[in-house]
Design an enzyme around this catalytic site. Sequence first.
Site, PDB file in Angstrom:
ATOM      1  N   HIS A   1     102.969   3.419  50.812  1.00 33.17           N
ATOM      2  CA  HIS A   1     103.842   4.149  51.721  1.00 33.17           C
ATOM      3  C   HIS A   1     104.670   3.209  52.599  1.00 33.17           C
ATOM      4  O   HIS A   1     105.610   3.648  53.274  1.00 33.17           O
ATOM      5  CB  HIS A   1     103.000   5.077  52.614  1.00 33.17           C
ATOM      6  CG  HIS A   1     103.707   6.357  52.954  1.00 33.17           C
ATOM      7  ND1 HIS A   1     105.087   6.462  53.016  1.00 33.17           N
ATOM      8  CD2 HIS A   1     103.235   7.600  53.266  1.00 33.17           C
ATOM      9  CE1 HIS A   1     105.428   7.680  53.346  1.00 33.17           C
ATOM     10  NE2 HIS A   1     104.317   8.406  53.506  1.00 33.17           N
TER      11      HIS A   1
ATOM     12  N   ASP B   1     108.882   6.199  50.381  1.00 31.34           N
ATOM     13  CA  ASP B   1     108.747   7.438  51.131  1.00 31.34           C
ATOM     14  C   ASP B   1     108.199   8.524  50.205  1.00 31.34           C
ATOM     15  O   ASP B   1     108.238   8.403  48.973  1.00 31.34           O
ATOM     16  CB  ASP B   1     110.092   7.880  51.707  1.00 31.34           C
ATOM     17  CG  ASP B   1     110.609   6.909  52.758  1.00 31.34           C
ATOM     18  OD1 ASP B   1     109.761   6.280  53.429  1.00 31.34           O
ATOM     19  OD2 ASP B   1     111.842   6.765  52.887  1.00 31.34           O
TER      20      ASP B   1
END
Length: 449
Positions: free
Chosen positions: A420, A424
């Site tokens: 992450h 995204d």
Amino acid sequence: MSQIVLLRALHWSSSIATALRRTTSVHRLHQYQNHYSYSTLSTSSNEILVRENNTIDTVDVKTPLFSESVKEGTIRLLKKVGDKVSADETIAEIETDKAALNINAPQAGTIEIFLVADGDNVTANTHIAKLNTNNDVKPVSENKKALSIEKIDAEKVKHTLDESIDKVNIEQTKEKSSTSFISSKPSHILTSVAGSKLDTSAPQNLTTSTKQQVSEARSETRVKMSKMRIRIAERLKQAQNTCAMLTTFNEIDMSNIIEFRKKYADQFFKRHKIKLGFMSAFIKASACALVDNPIVNAIIDENEIVYRHYIDISVAVASSKGLVVPVLRNVEKMNYADIERAINEFGEKAKNNSLAIEDMDGGTFTISNGGVFGSLFGTPIINPPQSAILGMHGIFDRPVTSNGKIEIRPMMYVALTYDHRILDGRDAVLFLRKIKQYVEDSRTIFLDI
């Protein structure tokens, strides 16, 4: 009176004859000793002949060159000193943190000596053994064994002769002492000793109970971790500590790809001599999705994002040594046949433990197929420094809705674990949907839609 003198003369002559016989026997035994001691001296000449015959050609066996990322490995000897080996036969194995490397005999011959012990750490280009290439000469160990047996036999014969001499000297003394000992014992004591029996019932019961305790005992075994297992554990923990891992899921209807495989499997095999599987469809779909979403193919290097303009897909394969991930290079330029051929080659190497370190270096994206073991669902762990990994699972019939109807379809759950920090949620979900689209309908790959 004359009779008494005659009896004394006969007794004296018989004693002299007995003494002469004993002296002659001892003299003969000493002659045998001297003769055998002469024969034992010849063993030194045999040793000299062995040394002279052992002046033969020997070949050094060395460890192969390692890649730059590998410093050393643990050696495991598969042969023993004195074993005969053929050319290119594996005599040892080096276990590194990435792969197991085989050490093969450069020529046919007999292993003369190992210069390392089993379990030692070795580096590249290290001498590990000497190979005797002369098949007519016995190994040094066999010659030493023959000489040692000959010496042992000599010692046994010498010991036997010494015992015979002692037996001759003490024979009469033993007879006299035994006669006097028996006569001195009371008759009732001799009778009780001869007629007594040993009661072994108690020891037998004790032995049985001991065996039951051993069989019912709880035990444990400690086994040292291999270098590859240690390295796998370190990398998995590194991924957990470094990456901000998150997993997104989807499901794929496998109806079209199963029908596609059934329709063209025979023609594909006749043309390319390999079977058509599902992995080629997923690898090709992943490569096309990576082209459409280059951020998934990128990595983080300190404070920079590195975009790779090539696609190397690592395919996780289970082997006897642990999980290995050979890499398919430039997958964006490969078709189904090229992918299946590369997978087949890596599979054979993994079974034979012949995967080279170069086969597993690099990789920009990883695919793990737990479906071959019947997995229904799971979350794979990223292979650092990559940014994402795709997890495939088993194909199971499930009821799904299609055009307003409930139908039974072969379905597969897929999972995408991503970092992450660089990806995204939107990018990850769109990427996994692209893979789903390309697998369910491969015609969209050629239409570039």
